[in-house]
Design a protein around this motif. Structure first.
Motif, mmCIF file in Angstrom:
data_model
loop_
_atom_site.group_PDB
_atom_site.id
_atom_site.type_symbol
_atom_site.label_atom_id
_atom_site.label_comp_id
_atom_site.label_asym_id
_atom_site.label_seq_id
_atom_site.Cartn_x
_atom_site.Cartn_y
_atom_site.Cartn_z
ATOM 1 N N ARG A 17 0.828 -1.208 0.000
ATOM 2 C CA ARG A 17 0.000 0.000 0.000
ATOM 3 C C ARG A 17 0.863 1.259 0.000
ATOM 4 N N SER A 18 1.884 1.292 0.858
ATOM 5 C CA SER A 18 2.772 2.456 0.913
ATOM 6 C C SER A 18 3.524 2.649 -0.405
ATOM 7 N N ALA A 19 3.959 1.551 -1.005
ATOM 8 C CA ALA A 19 4.699 1.634 -2.271
ATOM 9 C C ALA A 19 3.802 2.160 -3.392
ATOM 10 N N ILE A 20 2.586 1.667 -3.457
ATOM 11 C CA ILE A 20 1.647 2.138 -4.484
ATOM 12 C C ILE A 20 1.348 3.621 -4.276
ATOM 13 N N LEU A 21 1.136 4.010 -3.025
ATOM 14 C CA LEU A 21 0.874 5.426 -2.737
ATOM 15 C C LEU A 21 2.081 6.297 -3.102
ATOM 16 N N ALA A 22 3.296 5.793 -2.850
ATOM 17 C CA ALA A 22 4.505 6.542 -3.210
ATOM 18 C C ALA A 22 4.622 6.683 -4.727
ATOM 19 N N LEU A 23 4.362 5.598 -5.454
ATOM 20 C CA LEU A 23 4.408 5.670 -6.921
ATOM 21 C C LEU A 23 3.363 6.646 -7.445
ATOM 22 N N ALA A 24 2.162 6.580 -6.883
ATOM 23 C CA ALA A 24 1.103 7.501 -7.310
ATOM 24 C C ALA A 24 1.488 8.949 -6.988
ATOM 25 N N GLY A 25 2.136 9.158 -5.847
ATOM 26 C CA GLY A 25 2.581 10.501 -5.473
ATOM 27 C C GLY A 25 3.605 11.055 -6.452
ATOM 28 N N VAL A 26 4.559 10.218 -6.856
ATOM 29 C CA VAL A 26 5.564 10.652 -7.837
ATOM 30 C C VAL A 26 4.891 10.938 -9.172
ATOM 31 N N MET A 27 3.966 10.071 -9.579
ATOM 32 C CA MET A 27 3.288 10.237 -10.852
ATOM 33 C C MET A 27 2.509 11.562 -10.893
ATOM 34 N N ARG A 37 7.885 10.609 -13.550
ATOM 35 C CA ARG A 37 6.430 10.471 -13.598
ATOM 36 C C ARG A 37 6.022 9.323 -14.515
ATOM 37 N N VAL A 38 6.653 9.221 -15.673
ATOM 38 C CA VAL A 38 6.348 8.132 -16.604
ATOM 39 C C VAL A 38 6.750 6.789 -15.995
ATOM 40 N N SER A 39 7.897 6.731 -15.361
ATOM 41 C CA SER A 39 8.353 5.496 -14.738
ATOM 42 C C SER A 39 7.382 5.043 -13.650
ATOM 43 N N ALA A 40 6.914 5.971 -12.825
ATOM 44 C CA ALA A 40 5.959 5.637 -11.777
ATOM 45 C C ALA A 40 4.636 5.173 -12.377
ATOM 46 N N THR A 42 4.165 3.800 -15.321
ATOM 47 C CA THR A 42 4.397 2.487 -15.922
ATOM 48 C C THR A 42 4.405 1.398 -14.852
ATOM 49 N N ALA A 43 5.079 1.657 -13.743
ATOM 50 C CA ALA A 43 5.125 0.683 -12.653
ATOM 51 C C ALA A 43 3.726 0.401 -12.120
ATOM 52 N N LEU A 44 2.916 1.450 -11.970
ATOM 53 C CA LEU A 44 1.541 1.256 -11.488
ATOM 54 C C LEU A 44 0.721 0.435 -12.480
ATOM 55 N N LEU A 45 0.814 0.770 -13.762
ATOM 56 C CA LEU A 45 0.060 0.029 -14.770
ATOM 57 C C LEU A 45 0.513 -1.431 -14.851
ATOM 58 N N ASP A 46 1.826 -1.666 -14.801
ATOM 59 C CA ASP A 46 2.350 -3.036 -14.853
ATOM 60 C C ASP A 46 1.833 -3.868 -13.684
ATOM 61 N N ARG A 47 1.771 -3.277 -12.515
ATOM 62 C CA ARG A 47 1.319 -4.009 -11.342
ATOM 63 C C ARG A 47 -0.194 -4.217 -11.352
ATOM 64 N N GLY A 48 -0.919 -3.240 -11.880
ATOM 65 C CA GLY A 48 -2.367 -3.359 -11.896
ATOM 66 C C GLY A 48 -2.913 -4.179 -13.041
ATOM 67 N N TRP A 49 -2.264 -4.109 -14.215
ATOM 68 C CA TRP A 49 -2.792 -4.745 -15.420
ATOM 69 C C TRP A 49 -1.855 -5.769 -16.033
ATOM 70 N N GLY A 50 -0.636 -5.873 -15.517
ATOM 71 C CA GLY A 50 0.353 -6.777 -16.105
ATOM 72 C C GLY A 50 1.092 -6.078 -17.228
ATOM 73 N N LYS A 51 2.255 -6.606 -17.541
ATOM 74 C CA LYS A 51 3.053 -6.012 -18.621
ATOM 75 C C LYS A 51 2.421 -6.363 -19.960
ATOM 76 N N PRO A 52 2.487 -5.445 -20.930
ATOM 77 C CA PRO A 52 1.924 -5.745 -22.244
ATOM 78 C C PRO A 52 2.705 -6.862 -22.923
ATOM 79 N N PRO A 53 2.030 -7.667 -23.753
ATOM 80 C CA PRO A 53 2.739 -8.750 -24.447
ATOM 81 C C PRO A 53 3.788 -8.181 -25.398
ATOM 82 N N GLN A 54 4.877 -8.904 -25.534
ATOM 83 C CA GLN A 54 5.949 -8.499 -26.438
ATOM 84 C C GLN A 54 5.750 -9.199 -27.772
ATOM 85 N N ALA A 55 5.811 -8.466 -28.844
ATOM 86 C CA ALA A 55 5.628 -9.033 -30.179
ATOM 87 C C ALA A 55 6.851 -9.840 -30.579
ATOM 88 N N LEU A 56 6.609 -10.954 -31.247
ATOM 89 C CA LEU A 56 7.699 -11.739 -31.801
ATOM 90 C C LEU A 56 8.068 -11.170 -33.156
#
Length: 90
Positions: A17-27, A37-40, A42-56
Motif C-alpha cells: 500500500r505504501s509503495a503504491i501510494l509513493a508511486l502515485a505521489g511521484v506520478m 512520472r512516466v516510470s511511476a 508504468t510501474a503502477l500500470l504493470d502491477r495493476g494490469w500486467g506487462k503488455p505482451p511483447q511481439a515476436l
C-alpha cells in the motif's frame, strides 16, 4: 533478517500500500521529472494490469528464428539443417 524467500516476499508485500501510494505521489507530482512520472505510471500500470505482451519478430536472427533453432536442436539433434526436409525446416 528474513531467512527464506517466503519471509522476504511477505515483508515486501506488507509495504504494498505504501509503495503504491509513493508511486502515485511521484506520478502526480508537478516537481518530479517527466521521466520519473512516466516510470511511476508504468510501474503502477504493470502491477495493476500486467506487462503488455511483447511481439515476436521474424527475420534475421529474430525471435522466431531462435525458436526454430531451439526446436531443431531438440527435435532433430543429430541432423544438420541441410539434412532436413523443407517441411521440417520451416
Amino acid at each position: 533478517m528474513p531467512k527464506t524467500l517466503t519471509d522476504i516476499r511477505s515483508l515486501a508485500r506488507s509495504h504494498t500500500r505504501s509503495a503504491i501510494l509513493a508511486l502515485a505521489g511521484v506520478m502526480r507530482s508537478k516537481d518530479a521529472s517527466h521521466a520519473a512520472r512516466v516510470s511511476a505510471a508504468t510501474a503502477l500500470l504493470d502491477r495493476g494490469w500486467g506487462k503488455p505482451p511483447q511481439a515476436l519478430q521474424n527475420g534475421e536472427d529474430g525471435a522466431l528464428e531462435l525458436i526454430h533453432r531451439i526446436e531443431r536442436v531438440i527435435v532433430h539433434p543429430d541432423q544438420q539443417e541441410s539434412d532436413l526436409k523443407p517441411e521440417e525446416v520451416g
